[in-house]
Enzyme design. Structure first.
Site, PDB file in Angstrom:
ATOM      1  N   ARG A   1      37.490  31.166  41.451  1.00 23.75           N
ATOM      2  CA  ARG A   1      38.200  32.144  42.132  1.00 23.75           C
ATOM      3  C   ARG A   1      38.285  33.545  41.537  1.00 23.75           C
ATOM      4  O   ARG A   1      37.916  33.570  40.426  1.00 23.75           O
ATOM      5  CB  ARG A   1      39.788  31.726  41.980  1.00 23.75           C
ATOM      6  CG  ARG A   1      40.413  30.662  42.835  1.00 23.75           C
ATOM      7  CD  ARG A   1      41.733  30.228  42.542  1.00 23.75           C
ATOM      8  NE  ARG A   1      42.221  28.882  43.489  1.00 23.75           N
ATOM      9  CZ  ARG A   1      42.863  29.235  44.469  1.00 23.75           C
ATOM     10  NH1 ARG A   1      43.175  30.492  44.965  1.00 23.75           N
ATOM     11  NH2 ARG A   1      43.013  28.177  45.155  1.00 23.75           N
TER      12      ARG A   1
ATOM     13  N   ASP B   1      39.611  21.560  26.925  1.00 24.81           N
ATOM     14  CA  ASP B   1      38.620  21.736  27.938  1.00 24.81           C
ATOM     15  C   ASP B   1      37.548  20.519  28.132  1.00 24.81           C
ATOM     16  O   ASP B   1      36.605  20.260  27.418  1.00 24.81           O
ATOM     17  CB  ASP B   1      37.977  23.296  27.646  1.00 24.81           C
ATOM     18  CG  ASP B   1      37.137  23.647  28.777  1.00 24.81           C
ATOM     19  OD1 ASP B   1      36.284  23.096  29.335  1.00 24.81           O
ATOM     20  OD2 ASP B   1      37.451  24.667  29.214  1.00 24.81           O
TER      21      ASP B   1
ATOM     22  N   THR C   1      41.596  39.218  43.018  1.00 18.02           N
ATOM     23  CA  THR C   1      42.021  39.002  44.515  1.00 18.02           C
ATOM     24  C   THR C   1      42.715  37.373  44.458  1.00 18.02           C
ATOM     25  O   THR C   1      43.544  37.022  45.453  1.00 18.02           O
ATOM     26  CB  THR C   1      40.844  38.809  45.685  1.00 18.02           C
ATOM     27  OG1 THR C   1      40.039  37.909  45.537  1.00 18.02           O
ATOM     28  CG2 THR C   1      40.209  39.979  45.311  1.00 18.02           C
TER      29      THR C   1
ATOM     30  N   ASP D   1      33.826  21.856  28.034  1.00 17.18           N
ATOM     31  CA  ASP D   1      33.203  22.179  26.746  1.00 17.18           C
ATOM     32  C   ASP D   1      33.143  20.814  25.961  1.00 17.18           C
ATOM     33  O   ASP D   1      31.906  20.437  25.307  1.00 17.18           O
ATOM     34  CB  ASP D   1      34.161  23.046  26.086  1.00 17.18           C
ATOM     35  CG  ASP D   1      34.340  24.450  26.715  1.00 17.18           C
ATOM     36  OD1 ASP D   1      33.147  24.888  27.316  1.00 17.18           O
ATOM     37  OD2 ASP D   1      35.295  25.348  26.144  1.00 17.18           O
TER      38      ASP D   1
END
Length: 211
Positions: free
Chosen positions: A103, A201, A107, A204
């Site tokens: 994304r 994560d 915006t 990661d």
């Protein structure tokens, strides 16, 4: 939309070890593959098959084969790549495509930066794999992408998810033929959008880039 949270002691044990911050990347990758294989078993209960006959060493036998068109597996880059072995171990004849969606930070519009999928997915069962269902944004965009191309059914396999993400996907897809299979449904998202208690994560930890 349907949601299935796997309930099995082996799945719970593997999720527990994945959560542990002391688990090193090599073990994390191996456990992820094992966990995905178990979740794939749950996720493929509705996989389409057709009747066939084979000949054993002692006589004929009725059986089944996977129907055509073949199932399509779609890892969401990059972390979904760490789940690929676990599902292809059980579905070695499936076709594999790749999808990268991110994304725009300003915006918030989705941007597809990698696409290795057939243009026409009419009649296909599509298995989307992504370790974390947090806010649901990436999964919503990925589901919409394959449904727009004619996918018959979408099954999403995630290691863990948050209630907020599940609710967001459900609101977006409505009555579409979508199933989400989770290894665990966690408590909530924190103020930074991380799943709690989560496992950090996943990308990661899979690829050894965690601090």
């Amino acid at each position: 939309m349907r949601v299935h949270v796997a309930d099995h002691p082996l799945i719970a044990q593997k999720v527990t070890v994945l959560r542990d911050e002391r688990t090193p990347s090599p073990q994390f990758r191996q456990l992820t593959a094992e966990l995905v294989s178990l979740l794939t078993y749950e996720a493929t209960r509705g996989i389409r098959t057709e009747k066939i006959s084979v000949t054993t060493p002692v006589g004929p036998a009725d059986g089944v084969a996977l129907s055509h068109p073949r199932p399509l597996i779609v890892p969401i880059l990059r972390a979904g790549l760490g789940m690929l072995q676990g599902i292809t171990d059980l579905l070695p004849t499936a076709e594999v495509g790749f999808l990268g969606i991110k994304r725009d930070e300003e915006t918030l519009e989705p941007h597809t930066y990698a696409n290795r999928l057939p243009d026409d997915l009419t009649g296909r069962q599509v298995y989307i794999i992504d370790p974390m269902l947090a806010t649901g944004g990436t999964l919503i965009d990925s589901i919409a992408y394959v449904l727009e191309r004619g996918a018959l059914e979408v099954i999403c396999i995630c290691l863990i998810g948050a209630p907020e993400g599940v609710a967001a996907v459900e609101a977006a897809v409505g009555d579409a033929n979508v199933t989400i299979v989770l290894g665990s449904l966690d408590s909530h998202l924190n103020e930074k959008g991380y799943i709690v208690p989560g496992l950090g994560d996943a990308g990661d930890r899979l690829f050894g880039t965690a601090n």
